[in-house]
Design a protein around this motif. Structure first.
Motif, short mmCIF file in Angstrom:
data_model
loop_
_atom_site.label_atom_id
_atom_site.label_comp_id
_atom_site.label_asym_id
_atom_site.label_seq_id
_atom_site.Cartn_x
_atom_site.Cartn_y
_atom_site.Cartn_z
N LEU B 135 0.85 -1.20 0.00
CA LEU B 135 0.00 0.00 0.00
C LEU B 135 0.88 1.25 0.00
CD1 LEU B 135 -3.02 1.07 0.48
CD2 LEU B 135 -2.29 1.33 2.86
N ASN B 136 0.51 2.21 -0.83
CA ASN B 136 1.22 3.49 -0.81
C ASN B 136 0.72 4.30 0.38
OD1 ASN B 136 2.55 5.85 -1.31
ND2 ASN B 136 1.46 6.36 -3.21
N GLN B 137 1.58 4.43 1.40
CA GLN B 137 1.14 5.08 2.64
C GLN B 137 1.07 6.60 2.53
OE1 GLN B 137 3.43 3.74 6.03
NE2 GLN B 137 3.49 1.65 5.29
N GLN B 138 1.78 7.16 1.56
CA GLN B 138 1.93 8.62 1.49
C GLN B 138 0.60 9.38 1.45
OE1 GLN B 138 4.60 9.88 -1.58
NE2 GLN B 138 6.41 9.31 -0.42
N PRO B 139 -0.35 9.00 0.59
CA PRO B 139 -1.60 9.79 0.56
C PRO B 139 -2.35 9.78 1.89
CG PRO B 139 -1.81 7.80 -0.77
CD PRO B 139 -0.37 7.94 -0.42
N PHE B 140 -2.24 8.70 2.64
CA PHE B 140 -2.95 8.62 3.93
C PHE B 140 -2.24 9.45 4.99
CE2 PHE B 140 -3.80 4.71 1.55
CZ PHE B 140 -5.18 4.82 1.43
N ILE B 141 -0.90 9.47 4.92
CA ILE B 141 -0.13 10.32 5.85
C ILE B 141 -0.48 11.79 5.59
CG2 ILE B 141 2.21 11.14 6.36
CD1 ILE B 141 3.19 8.26 5.81
N ILE B 142 -0.48 12.15 4.32
CA ILE B 142 -0.77 13.55 3.96
C ILE B 142 -2.21 13.91 4.32
CG2 ILE B 142 -0.94 15.19 2.03
CD1 ILE B 142 1.30 13.55 0.67
N LEU B 143 -3.13 12.98 4.06
CA LEU B 143 -4.54 13.25 4.37
C LEU B 143 -4.75 13.47 5.86
CD1 LEU B 143 -7.50 13.49 3.57
CD2 LEU B 143 -7.69 11.00 3.72
N ALA B 144 -4.09 12.64 6.69
CA ALA B 144 -4.24 12.80 8.15
C ALA B 144 -3.83 14.21 8.57
CB ALA B 144 -3.40 11.76 8.88
N ILE B 145 -2.69 14.67 8.07
CA ILE B 145 -2.20 16.01 8.45
C ILE B 145 -3.10 17.10 7.88
CG2 ILE B 145 -0.28 17.63 8.11
CD1 ILE B 145 1.63 15.24 8.40
N MET B 146 -3.47 16.96 6.62
CA MET B 146 -4.29 17.99 5.96
C MET B 146 -5.68 18.12 6.60
SD MET B 146 -2.88 19.75 3.72
CE MET B 146 -1.65 19.87 2.47
N PHE B 147 -6.31 16.97 6.85
CA PHE B 147 -7.66 17.02 7.43
C PHE B 147 -7.63 17.66 8.82
CE2 PHE B 147 -10.59 14.83 10.42
CZ PHE B 147 -11.75 15.46 10.02
N LEU B 148 -6.67 17.23 9.64
CA LEU B 148 -6.63 17.76 11.01
C LEU B 148 -6.23 19.23 11.02
CD1 LEU B 148 -5.08 14.65 12.76
CD2 LEU B 148 -7.45 15.41 12.83
N ALA B 149 -5.32 19.62 10.11
CA ALA B 149 -4.96 21.04 10.03
C ALA B 149 -6.19 21.86 9.61
CB ALA B 149 -3.83 21.23 9.02
N TRP B 150 -6.95 21.34 8.66
CA TRP B 150 -8.18 22.04 8.22
C TRP B 150 -9.18 22.16 9.38
CZ3 TRP B 150 -13.20 19.89 7.76
CH2 TRP B 150 -14.14 20.73 7.13
N LEU B 151 -9.32 21.08 10.16
CA LEU B 151 -10.22 21.11 11.32
C LEU B 151 -9.77 22.17 12.31
CD1 LEU B 151 -12.69 19.52 12.37
CD2 LEU B 151 -11.11 18.05 13.62
N ASN B 152 -8.46 22.20 12.60
CA ASN B 152 -7.92 23.22 13.50
C ASN B 152 -8.13 24.62 12.96
OD1 ASN B 152 -6.09 22.41 16.02
ND2 ASN B 152 -6.09 20.71 14.57
#
Lengths: 55, 465
Positions: B135-152
């Motif tokens: 599995l390519n982990q990169q998009p999920f790593i980026i999504l976790a950071i992006m989503f939480l930053a957007w929430l903040n």
């Protein structure tokens, strides 16, 4: 292409979406409001208005 | 534009929104930390065996109880965003404050990166269990950071309410596993025979070495004070939330050690990537396995979420005081968040999450945290000396001063030695980084600081001045 490949593409797309939403809003706010207002926050405001350090 | 403060004499000002209560403070502190129960702590068992793992759990618990008590007293008095940075600024001085601000930003940003890496690893594990390898982990790593930053970015109330829910679920998952195993839900019985047959496989030095990873159980509880400017009643909420948080973590840590050490042989436990999830797999119960997978994922996300919140507040506070460019000190006029700081720290977290190995990122986070705890010791002594108990009102007064301070200093020194045993090069490199940063601040940046504006607390003059 299985479900995990689809999820990978979905993750890329959502990441880009959240990034773009933040950047667009940042540019919009910075161009709408005066910078002096945006950086006008002061640390002591709470203490001055709400809680005083007196015995 | 709501809640903008202004008076006839002063121009209108934007402030962070004061909407949080003690439960949000609990969620912020425990949310950042609970991931340490789900992974990382178990390397202490690998370093010194089962007994060493338990001693590390309780010694680190003592260290963090001192941290929580000291922090509660100072933060309930210096209730400002930036937490320990603001404390250092008011009690010690500008250079110390700059360094403490950097410790905080580095510790939280590195921890955020480590959490994002873990999200990718977890999903890779699940994909592998379903037959999808590579599995390519990169998009999920980026999504976790992006989503939480957007929430903040969108607001602190939604961010920490989200943290409250997922942290509570992750905590309940640990309790459920503990109770289920106690009542015989596991197909494998608890086995503590290694406690007597192989108590200290690496001797007493193993206990010292294990302390490094014992910190994982509680690392980040001091982050509660970053929300000081956003709670409705700082003097009440911060001590309540912080002390409830450390009590929660002491319970969760002991339960975690008990269940994992009883179900997994210590040789395997010491190398496991996700010990609580692995313990649930050992029980043979699909329900527990799913619950602990959800718990692991939620704990990881809650930690990253809290880290974004705290790192951005520290960076924002430094910008507001012009320790960094004042551009970072901006408040969003609608969402009332430090939006520029949140956005600025996203690429930094991404660089570390995508480009650095997990153990290096974690070690850098732990070391920055340790430097912060060391600062707390002399900060506390200076605080009591400059402003004794009868001079200013405190929201909480911690007992037995200066005993917790002395205990904290001794434990910090031991932890430095423990880290040096395994990561001496990183420790030296990091000290060099902070020395260079201090020189830059002293000779270059401090000229831009408005010296009179940065001391804001309406306190009497300190004793001796």
């Amino acid at each position: 292409m299985d479900i995990w490949n689809i999820l990978e593409y979905a993750a890329w797309a959502l990441s880009a979406l959240f990034g773009v939403l933040m950047l667009i809003d940042l540019v919009r706010i910075d161009s709408t409001y005066d910078n002096e207002l945006l950086i006008s926050s002061r640390e002591g405001e709470i203490e001055a208005t709400a809680e005083r350090h007196e015995i | 534009m709501a809640n903008v403060t202004s008076t006839a004499a002063e121009p209108e000002r934007l402030q962070l929104l004061r909407v949080l209560g003690p439960a949000h403070i609990w969620a912020l502190g425990v949310g950042i930390v609970l991931v340490g129960e789900y992974m990382g702590w178990n390397f202490s068992v690998g370093k010194g065996g089962m007994i060493a793992g338990l001693i590390a759990c309780w010694v680190a618990g003592l260290l963090y109880t001192c941290v929580a008590m000291i922090d509660s007293e100072v933060t309930s008095t210096v209730a400002a965003a930036g937490g320990q940075y603001a404390q250092a600024k008011h009690i010690v001085g500008p250079l110390m404050a700059f360094n403490v601000g950097l410790f905080l930003v580095m510790a939280y940003t590195m921890l955020e990166a480590a959490n994002a890496i873990t999200v990718g690893f977890l999903l890779d594990t699940v994909a592998g269990m379903q037959g999808h390898s590579g599995l390519n982990q990169q998009p999920f790593i980026i999504l976790a950071i992006m989503f939480l930053a957007w929430l903040n970015y969108r607001g602190v109330l939604a961010t920490l309410t989200f943290n409250l829910i997922i942290t509570a679920i992750a905590f309940l998952a640990i309790i459920t596993l503990f109770i289920s195993v106690q009542f015989g839900a596991s197909s494998v019985p608890l086995d503590f025979s290694a406690v007597t047959s192989d108590p200290l496989p690496y001797g007493w030095v193993g206990i010292v070495a294990s302390l490094h990873f014992g910190l994982w159980y509680y690392l980040g509880i001091e982050g509660t004070c970053q929300a000081a400017e956003e709670v409705r009643s700082p003097a009440r909420s911060l001590p309540y939330g912080t002390m409830a948080g450390i009590m929660t973590l002491l319970i969760a840590a002991t339960m975690t050690w008990y269940v994992c050490s009883g179900l997994i042989p210590w040789e395997y436990l010491g190398q496991a990537g996700t010990p609580l999830f692995d313990a649930a797999r050992v029980t043979g119960s699909t329900t527990l396995m799913i619950l602990l997978f959800v718990g692991t994922t939620f704990a990881t996300l809650a930690s990253a979420n809290g880290c974004i919140n705290d790192a951005s507040r520290a960076w924002f506070s430094m910008g507001r005081d012009r320790y960094l460019p004042s551009w970072f000190g901006a408040v969003h006029p609608v969402y009332r968040t430090p939006y520029r700081s949140i956005v600025f720290l996203v690429p930094i977290a991404l660089i570390f999450a995508l480009g650095a190995p997990l153990d290096q990122v974690v070690t850098f986070s732990i070391l920055s945290g340790l430097l912060g705890y060391t600062f707390m010791t002399f900060n506390m002594v200076m605080f009591r000396n400059k402003w004794p108990l009868d001079t200013i009102k405190r929201g909480y007064v911690h007992p037995f001063h200066p005993l917790p301070t002395i205990v904290l200093l001794i434990l910090c020194s031991t932890a430095y030695f423990a880290v040096f045993l395994g990561y001496g090069t990183q420790l030296s490199a990091m000290m060099c980084f902070y020395i260079v940063a201090s020189l830059w601040f002293h000779f270059r940046r401090y000229q831009f600081v408005r010296r009179g504006d940065q001391f804001t607390m309406p306190w009497p003059k300190p004793q001796g001045y």
